[in-house]
Design an enzyme around this catalytic site. Structure first.
Site, short mmCIF file in Angstrom:
data_model
loop_
_atom_site.label_atom_id
_atom_site.label_comp_id
_atom_site.label_asym_id
_atom_site.label_seq_id
_atom_site.Cartn_x
_atom_site.Cartn_y
_atom_site.Cartn_z
N ARG A 13 0.80 -1.22 0.00
CA ARG A 13 0.00 0.00 0.00
C ARG A 13 0.84 1.28 0.00
O ARG A 13 0.52 2.23 -0.69
CB ARG A 13 -0.88 0.04 1.25
N GLU A 109 -7.06 0.76 16.22
CA GLU A 109 -6.18 1.60 15.42
C GLU A 109 -5.40 2.61 16.26
O GLU A 109 -4.42 3.18 15.82
CB GLU A 109 -7.01 2.33 14.35
N SER A 124 -6.51 -5.22 9.65
CA SER A 124 -6.77 -4.45 10.87
C SER A 124 -7.73 -5.19 11.79
O SER A 124 -7.91 -4.83 12.94
CB SER A 124 -7.31 -3.05 10.53
N LEU A 125 -8.31 -6.27 11.26
CA LEU A 125 -9.13 -7.12 12.13
C LEU A 125 -8.30 -7.65 13.30
O LEU A 125 -8.82 -7.91 14.38
CB LEU A 125 -9.72 -8.29 11.34
#
Ligand SMILES: Cc1cc2nc3c(=O)[nH]c(=O)nc-3n(C[C@H](O)[C@H](O)[C@H](O)COP(=O)(O)OP(=O)(O)OC[C@H]3O[C@@H](n4cnc5c(N)ncnc54)[C@H](O)[C@@H]3O)c2cc1C
Length: 188
Positions: A13, A109, A124-125
């Site tokens: 990313r 987060e 992000s789970l």
């Protein structure tokens, strides 16, 4: 804008984001519109490579989302540009989820360091489910041995006094960490 591929489509990313930004700013390319600059994401190529029906099978939500605006991503490319999507950095926690502040547990987060320098897609789970469960269980256990003082709203009074002392006039009723975001509505 020249129809040229400038990055590998399966890059991470941060590399993808940096490549697009560089292409539009440093290299002066990019597609300029009234709403800003972007690059074409060649979605029809997915169907060309994977076969007809690949998009509907693999990314149906995206297909529906763009379809609402009359864009068939199987047939035409979409204009994209990087935006903030995840905050990769935050509070230090110990293995039990507690921060440096005694009895303050954090997950999600707001925690930093779990993914290193670059979070993997869809991951992000981990922050929420694994570390959230861990922090919740440990906080619940710890709460059994913590005496809580009388709960008050004195912190709100202190906040209002500080705002007044600083000469700030505001409608905001509590401390805010995040800026005001505005959604740009396209009335066209
Ligand atoms: C567009 C987008 C797509 C994403 N896609 C994926 C994906 O495909 N897969 C993936 O794994 N992750 C994805 N993520 C990341 C993932 O959604 C987040 O990392 C995750 O939801 C964070 O969860 P959280 O509970 O830590 O924080 P949040 O979900 O942000 O929850 C924080 C909550 O606190 C509330 N809050 C803030 N301030 C206050 C306050 N002062 N008082 C009371 N409440 C407050 C907020 O309103 C919010 O409800 C995506 C993120 C974005 C933005």
């Amino acid at each position: 804008v020249n129809g040229e591929v400038f990055m590998h489509p399966l890059e991470t990313r941060d590399v993808s984001a940096a490549s697009i930004i560089r292409e539009c700013s440093t290299n002066g390319n990019g597609v300029h519109t009234d709403d800003g600059v972007g690059v074409w994401l060649d979605t029809p190529m997915i169907e060309l490579k994977g076969g007809e029906g690949t998009i509907e099978k693999r990314i149906p939500a995206m297909m529906r989302m763009f379809g609402k605006y009359g864009i068939d991503i199987r047939k035409e490319p979409i204009l994209v540009y990087p935006t903030l999507h995840y905050q990769n950095g935050g509070l230090d926690i110990k293995a039990d989820g507690m921060t440096e502040v005694e009895n303050l547990y954090v997950a999600g987060e707001a925690v930093g360091g779990i993914h290193g320098r670059n979070r993997l897609m869809g991951n992000s789970l981990l922050d929420v489910i694994v570390f959230g469960r861990n922090a919740g269980k440990n906080a619940s256990e710890k709460s059994k041995s913590v005496d809580v003082a009388d709960l008050t709203l004195s912190h709100v009074d202190s906040f209002e006094a500080e705002i007044k002392d600083a000469g700030i006039e505001t409608e905001v009723v509590s401390p805010k960490l995040l800026p005001d975001y505005t959604r740009k509505v396209n009335n066209k």
